[in-house]
Structure formats: structure tokens, C-alpha cells
Design a protein around this motif. Sequence first.
Motif, PDB file in Angstrom:
ATOM      1  N   VAL A   1      -1.376  18.577  -6.556  1.00 44.17           N
ATOM      2  CA  VAL A   1      -1.902  18.336  -5.219  1.00 44.17           C
ATOM      3  C   VAL A   1      -3.030  17.309  -5.297  1.00 44.17           C
ATOM      4  O   VAL A   1      -3.978  17.470  -6.070  1.00 44.17           O
ATOM      5  CB  VAL A   1      -2.421  19.639  -4.576  1.00 44.17           C
ATOM      6  N   LEU A   2      -2.916  16.248  -4.505  1.00 51.33           N
ATOM      7  CA  LEU A   2      -3.921  15.187  -4.467  1.00 51.33           C
ATOM      8  C   LEU A   2      -4.668  15.263  -3.144  1.00 51.33           C
ATOM      9  O   LEU A   2      -4.059  15.248  -2.077  1.00 51.33           O
ATOM     10  CB  LEU A   2      -3.254  13.817  -4.618  1.00 51.33           C
ATOM     11  N   SER A   3      -5.965  15.325  -3.216  1.00 54.57           N
ATOM     12  CA  SER A   3      -6.770  15.407  -1.998  1.00 54.57           C
ATOM     13  C   SER A   3      -6.811  14.059  -1.288  1.00 54.57           C
ATOM     14  O   SER A   3      -6.521  13.011  -1.883  1.00 54.57           O
ATOM     15  CB  SER A   3      -8.194  15.844  -2.330  1.00 54.57           C
ATOM     16  N   LYS A   4      -7.200  14.086  -0.029  1.00 51.52           N
ATOM     17  CA  LYS A   4      -7.317  12.834   0.719  1.00 51.52           C
ATOM     18  C   LYS A   4      -8.373  11.929   0.091  1.00 51.52           C
ATOM     19  O   LYS A   4      -8.229  10.698   0.081  1.00 51.52           O
ATOM     20  CB  LYS A   4      -7.661  13.133   2.182  1.00 51.52           C
ATOM     21  N   THR A   5      -9.428  12.535  -0.436  1.00 54.62           N
ATOM     22  CA  THR A   5     -10.467  11.735  -1.088  1.00 54.62           C
ATOM     23  C   THR A   5      -9.911  11.016  -2.311  1.00 54.62           C
ATOM     24  O   THR A   5     -10.167   9.825  -2.524  1.00 54.62           O
ATOM     25  CB  THR A   5     -11.643  12.632  -1.516  1.00 54.62           C
ATOM     26  N   MET A   6      -9.128  11.714  -3.120  1.00 56.53           N
ATOM     27  CA  MET A   6      -8.528  11.103  -4.305  1.00 56.53           C
ATOM     28  C   MET A   6      -7.612   9.956  -3.919  1.00 56.53           C
ATOM     29  O   MET A   6      -7.619   8.892  -4.543  1.00 56.53           O
ATOM     30  CB  MET A   6      -7.756  12.157  -5.101  1.00 56.53           C
ATOM     31  N   ILE A   7      -6.805  10.167  -2.873  1.00 57.40           N
ATOM     32  CA  ILE A   7      -5.885   9.118  -2.416  1.00 57.40           C
ATOM     33  C   ILE A   7      -6.660   7.924  -1.892  1.00 57.40           C
ATOM     34  O   ILE A   7      -6.345   6.766  -2.203  1.00 57.40           O
ATOM     35  CB  ILE A   7      -4.928   9.668  -1.350  1.00 57.40           C
ATOM     36  N   MET A   8      -7.709   8.191  -1.102  1.00 56.28           N
ATOM     37  CA  MET A   8      -8.523   7.102  -0.552  1.00 56.28           C
ATOM     38  C   MET A   8      -9.126   6.257  -1.665  1.00 56.28           C
ATOM     39  O   MET A   8      -9.060   5.023  -1.654  1.00 56.28           O
ATOM     40  CB  MET A   8      -9.625   7.684   0.331  1.00 56.28           C
ATOM     41  N   GLU A   9      -9.707   6.921  -2.660  1.00 58.70           N
ATOM     42  CA  GLU A   9     -10.377   6.183  -3.733  1.00 58.70           C
ATOM     43  C   GLU A   9      -9.388   5.411  -4.596  1.00 58.70           C
ATOM     44  O   GLU A   9      -9.706   4.347  -5.114  1.00 58.70           O
ATOM     45  CB  GLU A   9     -11.187   7.153  -4.595  1.00 58.70           C
TER      46      GLU A   9
ATOM     47  N   ARG B   1       0.824  -1.204   0.000  1.00 53.98           N
ATOM     48  CA  ARG B   1       0.000   0.000   0.000  1.00 53.98           C
ATOM     49  C   ARG B   1       0.865   1.263   0.000  1.00 53.98           C
ATOM     50  O   ARG B   1       0.504   2.280  -0.582  1.00 53.98           O
ATOM     51  CB  ARG B   1      -0.970   0.008   1.181  1.00 53.98           C
ATOM     52  N   GLU B   2       2.022   1.206   0.642  1.00 57.60           N
ATOM     53  CA  GLU B   2       2.959   2.326   0.590  1.00 57.60           C
ATOM     54  C   GLU B   2       3.454   2.537  -0.837  1.00 57.60           C
ATOM     55  O   GLU B   2       3.567   3.677  -1.307  1.00 57.60           O
ATOM     56  CB  GLU B   2       4.133   2.072   1.536  1.00 57.60           C
ATOM     57  N   PHE B   3       3.739   1.442  -1.520  1.00 56.49           N
ATOM     58  CA  PHE B   3       4.191   1.522  -2.911  1.00 56.49           C
ATOM     59  C   PHE B   3       3.088   2.113  -3.782  1.00 56.49           C
ATOM     60  O   PHE B   3       3.351   2.964  -4.647  1.00 56.49           O
ATOM     61  CB  PHE B   3       4.590   0.139  -3.424  1.00 56.49           C
ATOM     62  N   ALA B   4       1.838   1.670  -3.566  1.00 58.56           N
ATOM     63  CA  ALA B   4       0.719   2.182  -4.356  1.00 58.56           C
ATOM     64  C   ALA B   4       0.548   3.685  -4.150  1.00 58.56           C
ATOM     65  O   ALA B   4       0.287   4.424  -5.105  1.00 58.56           O
ATOM     66  CB  ALA B   4      -0.566   1.443  -3.979  1.00 58.56           C
ATOM     67  N   LEU B   5       0.693   4.140  -2.915  1.00 61.15           N
ATOM     68  CA  LEU B   5       0.590   5.574  -2.637  1.00 61.15           C
ATOM     69  C   LEU B   5       1.718   6.341  -3.312  1.00 61.15           C
ATOM     70  O   LEU B   5       1.479   7.380  -3.947  1.00 61.15           O
ATOM     71  CB  LEU B   5       0.618   5.824  -1.133  1.00 61.15           C
ATOM     72  N   LEU B   6       2.943   5.838  -3.198  1.00 66.28           N
ATOM     73  CA  LEU B   6       4.074   6.533  -3.803  1.00 66.28           C
ATOM     74  C   LEU B   6       3.932   6.570  -5.322  1.00 66.28           C
ATOM     75  O   LEU B   6       4.230   7.589  -5.965  1.00 66.28           O
ATOM     76  CB  LEU B   6       5.389   5.861  -3.400  1.00 66.28           C
ATOM     77  N   GLU B   7       3.460   5.473  -5.915  1.00 66.97           N
ATOM     78  CA  GLU B   7       3.252   5.467  -7.371  1.00 66.97           C
ATOM     79  C   GLU B   7       2.224   6.517  -7.765  1.00 66.97           C
ATOM     80  O   GLU B   7       2.404   7.253  -8.751  1.00 66.97           O
ATOM     81  CB  GLU B   7       2.800   4.086  -7.843  1.00 66.97           C
ATOM     82  N   TYR B   8       1.141   6.609  -6.999  1.00 65.16           N
ATOM     83  CA  TYR B   8       0.091   7.585  -7.311  1.00 65.16           C
ATOM     84  C   TYR B   8       0.634   9.011  -7.201  1.00 65.16           C
ATOM     85  O   TYR B   8       0.370   9.858  -8.060  1.00 65.16           O
ATOM     86  CB  TYR B   8      -1.078   7.384  -6.351  1.00 65.16           C
TER      87      TYR B   8
ATOM     88  N   THR C   1       2.734  18.748   2.527  1.00 61.88           N
ATOM     89  CA  THR C   1       1.337  18.921   2.894  1.00 61.88           C
ATOM     90  C   THR C   1       0.845  20.276   2.418  1.00 61.88           C
ATOM     91  O   THR C   1       1.507  21.294   2.616  1.00 61.88           O
ATOM     92  CB  THR C   1       1.167  18.845   4.424  1.00 61.88           C
ATOM     93  N   VAL C   2      -0.293  20.276   1.761  1.00 63.73           N
ATOM     94  CA  VAL C   2      -0.970  21.523   1.407  1.00 63.73           C
ATOM     95  C   VAL C   2      -2.190  21.598   2.319  1.00 63.73           C
ATOM     96  O   VAL C   2      -3.177  20.880   2.097  1.00 63.73           O
ATOM     97  CB  VAL C   2      -1.386  21.546  -0.079  1.00 63.73           C
ATOM     98  N   ARG C   3      -2.088  22.389   3.361  1.00 66.50           N
ATOM     99  CA  ARG C   3      -3.088  22.383   4.426  1.00 66.50           C
ATOM    100  C   ARG C   3      -4.485  22.661   3.880  1.00 66.50           C
ATOM    101  O   ARG C   3      -4.700  23.583   3.106  1.00 66.50           O
ATOM    102  CB  ARG C   3      -2.735  23.402   5.503  1.00 66.50           C
ATOM    103  N   GLY C   4      -5.415  21.818   4.317  1.00 64.76           N
ATOM    104  CA  GLY C   4      -6.796  21.957   3.901  1.00 64.76           C
ATOM    105  C   GLY C   4      -7.095  21.404   2.528  1.00 64.76           C
ATOM    106  O   GLY C   4      -8.248  21.413   2.086  1.00 64.76           O
ATOM    107  N   VAL C   5      -6.057  20.912   1.840  1.00 64.76           N
ATOM    108  CA  VAL C   5      -6.261  20.391   0.478  1.00 64.76           C
ATOM    109  C   VAL C   5      -5.818  18.934   0.376  1.00 64.76           C
ATOM    110  O   VAL C   5      -6.602  18.054   0.048  1.00 64.76           O
ATOM    111  CB  VAL C   5      -5.505  21.244  -0.562  1.00 64.76           C
ATOM    112  N   GLY C   6      -4.522  18.673   0.631  1.00 64.62           N
ATOM    113  CA  GLY C   6      -4.029  17.301   0.510  1.00 64.62           C
ATOM    114  C   GLY C   6      -2.524  17.246   0.508  1.00 64.62           C
ATOM    115  O   GLY C   6      -1.871  17.966   1.265  1.00 64.62           O
ATOM    116  N   TYR C   7      -1.977  16.417  -0.376  1.00 60.82           N
ATOM    117  CA  TYR C   7      -0.530  16.179  -0.412  1.00 60.82           C
ATOM    118  C   TYR C   7      -0.018  16.281  -1.839  1.00 60.82           C
ATOM    119  O   TYR C   7      -0.738  16.017  -2.808  1.00 60.82           O
ATOM    120  CB  TYR C   7      -0.199  14.803   0.158  1.00 60.82           C
TER     121      TYR C   7
END
Length: 225
Positions: free
Chosen positions: A169-177, A154-161, A213-219
Motif C-alpha cells: 500500500v502506497l500512501s498519497k504522500t509517497m505517490i506525491m513525492e 506521469r501516468e506511466f511513472a505512477l504505474l511503474e511506482y 483503494t485502501v481507505r484512509g491509507v492510499g492505493y
Amino acid sequence: MNICVVEDDRGIADFLKKGLKEAGFAVDHVSSGEDAYDLLKIRHYDAAIIDIMLPGIDGLSLIENLRNEGNQTPILILSAKRDVDDRVSGFRSGGDDYLVKPFSFAELMARIQALIRRSTRSSSPTSFQAGDLTLDLVSHQASRGETRIELQPREFALLEYLIRNKGQVLSKTMIMEHVWDYSFDPQTNVVDVLVSRLRSKIDKDFEQKLIHTVRGVGYVLKAEE
């Protein structure tokens, strides 16, 4: 990497989805030939796993239709039919490999990885770079300079994304989905926890920080000058 699974047997489909996600793939599943045709026309996949016996459009007709329209997605055919004539029909329809049921997941993974290696030699990149960070999608290895970094699937999947969308900037919702493949619950902190784990591996011991971190937005992943 993204895989499309076309399988109407719920048990086999769940088995494939679970194993592929644990291996770090993003997986879309459809159970009919019509739905698979519509999906594969509009979305890019690194590979597709297609069962022959499907409701509506059968697997071989689906593959023929895709190939006739120029779709070059690497395709692994799944079938309970093991005769030579059946395998020949699978290849003639445009399939790249043929795996007989029942099968071991280890063999399926080896065949999928081989298909992706062959297709990516002349198409999409198999590795990404951000500063001194390198991510190899085929070997599933990450490194910063000469330092190899061990990542869980899952760490690899996140880093690839993140690295595929470098600078965005990717929102938490985008990362979750993308990473978990289900809708975002605003009460959960699993995204923050996973990002923290990834940071501890690729940023903690290095002067240049890559995940921001982009506060209030995502990463966002970027190599700041």
C-alpha cells in the motif's frame, strides 16, 4: 526509472530535470561531487548524468572513486570539452558514454536509453507483470493481454511506482513525492485525479481490477485471485 543528475549549472540542471520528468523518469539532482558521491553510495539509480567541471570533487574523480568501490551505475558524462583526449579520459575514468555540450535533449535521451538497455540485460528487470498487465520500462509500453495501453508520462511513472511495489500500500504522500517530486499538500487532489485517469485506462474495460483503494491509507496494485 531513477536518474541522478550531477550538474552545477542551474540552467542546464533545470533543463535536464524538466525533460527527464516529462519523459517519465524520477530525478534526483545534486550540484557538487561530494553530494553526488554520498548519494550514489546509498541509493540505486538506473543511470547517472555527470558533468566534468564540478565544485569540490570533479566529475572524473567522482566516477573513478565510484568505480573503485564497485559502483556499476551506468554513467553518461557531460562536458564542454570535445577533444579526443578529453573523451578518452572520460572513458578511462569509468564513464560509459560521453556527450559534448551544447547537446540536444533527443540525443541525450537516446544515449540514456541505450545505457539502460545495455545495463539491464544482465541486472535489474526491464519489465514487470501483474496479472495480465505488462509494463516494459525500456520501450515505455503498457499492455493488458494483447491490448496495448497508451499512457502519458506521469501516468506511466505512477504505474511503474505501483507495479514496482506490487502488493504494498502506497500512501498519497509517497505517490506525491515520487511522481511529482515535491512535498504533499493535503488540500490537493492531484493524486486521486491521476489514479482515476490511470484506472480508466488499465481497469475500466477489464474484468479483473488491479488498482485498489485502501481507505484512509492510499492505493495498492495487486492481481486478486
